[in-house]
Design an enzyme around this catalytic site. Sequence first.
Site, mmCIF file in Angstrom:
data_model
loop_
_atom_site.group_PDB
_atom_site.id
_atom_site.type_symbol
_atom_site.label_atom_id
_atom_site.label_comp_id
_atom_site.label_asym_id
_atom_site.label_seq_id
_atom_site.Cartn_x
_atom_site.Cartn_y
_atom_site.Cartn_z
ATOM 1 N N GLY A 12 54.572 110.947 -30.260
ATOM 2 C CA GLY A 12 54.149 111.781 -30.262
ATOM 3 C C GLY A 12 53.726 112.952 -31.037
ATOM 4 O O GLY A 12 53.688 113.684 -31.855
ATOM 5 N N HIS A 110 41.306 114.081 -26.869
ATOM 6 C CA HIS A 110 40.829 112.387 -27.019
ATOM 7 C C HIS A 110 39.943 112.407 -28.302
ATOM 8 O O HIS A 110 39.753 112.589 -28.729
ATOM 9 C CB HIS A 110 39.249 113.376 -26.401
ATOM 10 N N GLY A 149 37.606 117.373 -14.642
ATOM 11 C CA GLY A 149 36.457 115.905 -14.499
ATOM 12 C C GLY A 149 37.198 115.328 -15.809
ATOM 13 O O GLY A 149 38.451 116.069 -15.501
HETATM 14 C C1 GRF Z 1 46.728 109.032 -28.520
HETATM 15 O O1 GRF Z 1 44.971 108.727 -28.985
HETATM 16 C C2 GRF Z 1 45.896 110.557 -28.605
HETATM 17 O O2 GRF Z 1 44.176 110.821 -28.811
HETATM 18 C C3 GRF Z 1 45.562 110.020 -27.493
HETATM 19 O O3 GRF Z 1 46.588 109.324 -27.315
HETATM 20 C C4 GRF Z 1 47.317 109.219 -28.414
HETATM 21 C C5 GRF Z 1 48.683 109.412 -28.111
HETATM 22 O O4 GRF Z 1 48.811 110.256 -28.514
HETATM 23 N N1 GRF Z 1 45.404 111.705 -26.149
HETATM 24 P P1 GRF Z 1 50.514 110.285 -29.272
HETATM 25 O O5 GRF Z 1 50.800 109.611 -30.600
HETATM 26 O O6 GRF Z 1 51.218 110.844 -27.908
HETATM 27 O O7 GRF Z 1 50.050 112.024 -30.136
#
Ligand code: GRF
Length: 200
Positions: A12, A110, A149
């Site tokens: 998170g 992403h 997608g």
């Molecule tokens: C991060 O690398 C984000 O880019 C990807 O999930 C990973 C964990 O994100 N979508 P978070 O720390 O849970 O926000």
Amino acid sequence: MLKIAVLVSGGGTNLQAIIDSIEGGKLDNVRIVKVISNKEGAYALERAAKHGIEGICISPKSFGERADYFKALSEELKNSGTELIVLAGFLVVLSSDFVREWRGRIINIHPSLIPSFCGDGYYGLRVHEKALERGVKVTGATVHFVDEGTDTGPIILQKAVNVEDGDTPEILQKRVMEQAEWIILPRAIRMIADGSIKTS
Ligand code: GRF
């Protein structure tokens, strides 16, 4: 006031960046109405609780059919008045029906410069492993609208990050989060809240 729901699966840190932006006054026309995890005990839920934000777990495992999971998820989102769904480290692949129902109102972060290192199987640390394997000198993060997608919807924002000599996937992931993800995700939400980009 833009009401957003943040969908999470793990630590998170992107959710925290949104919370910090709201509390720091940079996102004053945005409210997080719900945090939903697909994983019991995800630390993201603790982050929500610490900031008085309702966080719940809706696990696909509790449903016989995948369609029933997405129906329950959508109901929860509608009942909370969600206007924008933010996928922040959310690892469930959305069904086409769900995307159709919420088209133009779902964004995702992403950890690469799409169209590089994205698509099926590219998530979390693996994205950075592949970037290092390829030897790119620059990587970064992308916020995009979600379509049917995987990482293929219209790009909203991107931010580049240098790859340094000796980077490990973990070091690179941290730099991409700090220097890109945690900056462009709140920024993209603000642009949508301000109406400077239309939810498409
Ligand atoms: C991060 O690398 C984000 O880019 C990807 O999930 C990973 C964990 O994100 N979508 P978070 O720390 O849970 O926000």
